[in-house]
Structure formats: structure tokens, C-alpha cells
Design a protein around this motif. Structure first.
Motif, PDB file in Angstrom:
ATOM      1  N   MET A  20      25.660 -11.911  23.595  1.00  0.00           N
ATOM      2  CA  MET A  20      26.314 -10.832  24.046  1.00  0.00           C
ATOM      3  C   MET A  20      27.342 -11.103  25.029  1.00  0.00           C
ATOM      4  O   MET A  20      27.787 -11.090  26.016  1.00  0.00           O
ATOM      5  N   CYS A  71      30.395  -5.412  25.412  1.00  0.00           N
ATOM      6  CA  CYS A  71      29.785  -6.432  24.518  1.00  0.00           C
ATOM      7  C   CYS A  71      30.622  -6.275  23.158  1.00  0.00           C
ATOM      8  O   CYS A  71      30.926  -5.336  22.518  1.00  0.00           O
ATOM      9  N   CYS A  74      26.091  -4.840  17.639  1.00  0.00           N
ATOM     10  CA  CYS A  74      24.965  -4.333  18.819  1.00  0.00           C
ATOM     11  C   CYS A  74      25.171  -2.962  19.279  1.00  0.00           C
ATOM     12  O   CYS A  74      26.351  -2.541  19.015  1.00  0.00           O
ATOM     13  N   CYS A 118      24.258  -2.007  22.615  1.00  0.00           N
ATOM     14  CA  CYS A 118      23.521  -2.491  23.971  1.00  0.00           C
ATOM     15  C   CYS A 118      23.856  -1.233  25.173  1.00  0.00           C
ATOM     16  O   CYS A 118      23.085  -1.390  26.045  1.00  0.00           O
ATOM     17  N   HIS A 135      17.720  -9.089  24.928  1.00  0.00           N
ATOM     18  CA  HIS A 135      17.953  -8.377  26.215  1.00  0.00           C
ATOM     19  C   HIS A 135      16.858  -8.295  27.050  1.00  0.00           C
ATOM     20  O   HIS A 135      15.699  -8.275  26.587  1.00  0.00           O
TER      21      HIS A 135
HETATM   22 ZN   LIG Z   1      25.681  -5.947  23.176  1.00  0.00          ZN
END
Ligand SMILES: [Zn+2]
Length: 171
Positions: A1, A41, A46, A48, A86
Motif C-alpha cells: 500500500m 494509496c 485497491c 482501501c 490490511h
Molecule cells: Zn490501498
């Protein structure tokens, strides 16, 4: 990340919309300006939904990191469903002081200051909007720009080999 400064991809919007706070006569913080620089990120695919905040000051040339704060605006359930790469959902949501990155003796006072900023829904909406802008640019520009200089030539070769390029939009 890998977290990358919003300002790096959007210098103008970043300069205009990065939050800063002027502190005066507060017991636990030196007087002056504190900028809350946003990092998002840049991993393709992704989602997140969080920001890393670096607290920087013009007094220290915008280079010294005064605190590193993590914050996610979604529910604990959302982050709980992540698992894998994560870690702890409570840490994903935060705000919390990032234990793996730079902190100073002022960090907890700066975390409190950030909590005050989060009382503004406008600020939270702004962070979400910046996240979306940033993520859109990651999905569009992956493999073309925003990569390390050393990867450029290799990417160019890949592009020549594969005219369709890498389409990795997940939504
Ligand atoms: Zn991410």
C-alpha cells in the motif's frame, strides 16, 4: 500500500485544498502553522478508503514530519471485511498515530487537532473527494505515468508489445 502525496498528482488542487491550522498560545504545541498533507494509496485495484496525514510546518521548511496520522472514513465493518494485507480494522478507521512512521513529542497534540478538523463534515467530504480523484488517476494512469523513472522504459516496451495495454478497472 504505497502512500503518495495528493499534492504530487494534483499540485493545484492540493495547494488550494490542503487543510492547515494556525496555532497560537496552545500549551502543548508551538505557535504557527500546521499543514495536514494528504497521502493516498496508489496501488492499482485497491479500494482501501483511507488517508495518511503528514503534519508539516512552513517553519521547518515543509520537510520535517511532526506527526503521521492514519484515518479511514468507512465503518469498522467495512475495514473488518478487508482482512489480509490490511491489519486491524480499528487502526484502518482511526484516526490514530501510525506506529510505523515518524512521530514527535507533539504527535498526540496534533492527533487531537486533527480530531477537531474531523468534526467538520466538509473536511471529511473533501478527503473522500480527494481520495476518489486520486484513485481515478491511479486506475487511468497506471503503467503510463506516476511510476518510478526507472520503470519508464520497461513500461514503454510492454506497451509496444501489448497494444491493448493493461485494463484493470475493477469497477
Ligand atoms: Zn490501498
Amino acid at each position: 500500500m504505497p502512500m503518495t502525496p495528493f499534492m504530487q498528482r494534483f499540485p493545484e488542487v492540493g495547494a488550494r485544498e490542503t487543510r492547515s491550522v494556525t496555532v497560537s498560545q496552545q500549551q502543548d504545541l508551538p505557535d504557527g502553522d500546521y499543514g495536514f498533507l494528504e497521502l493516498y494509496c496508489d496501488e492499482p485495484g485497491c479500494d482501501c478508503r483511507r488517508v495518511t496525514i503528514l503534519v508539516l510546518r512552513p517553519e521547518t521548511g515543509w520537510s520535517k514530519i511532526w506527526a503521521t496520522i492514519g484515518y479511514g472514513w468507512e465503518s469498522l465493518d467495512f475495514y473488518g471485511a478487508w482482512g489480509g494485507a490490511h491489519s486491524d480494522p480499528i487502526e484502518m478507521q482511526g484516526p490514530y498515530l501510525d506506529p510505523l512512521n515518524v512521530q514527535t513529542k507533539y504527535s498526540s497534540a496534533l492527533l487531537n487537532l486533527f480530531r477537531v478538523l474531523l468534526q467538520s463534515t466538509d473536511y471529511i467530504e473533501r478527503l473522500k473527494r480527494h481520495y476518489q480523484m486520486f484513485r481515478d488517476s491511479v486506475e487511468k494512469r497506471d503503467g503510463r505515468e506516476g511510476r518510478l523513472e526507472t520503470n519508464r522504459i520497461e513500461n514503454k516496451r510492454k506497451r509496444l508489445r501489448d497494444p491493448k495495454r493493461r485494463r484493470r478497472h475493477s469497477h
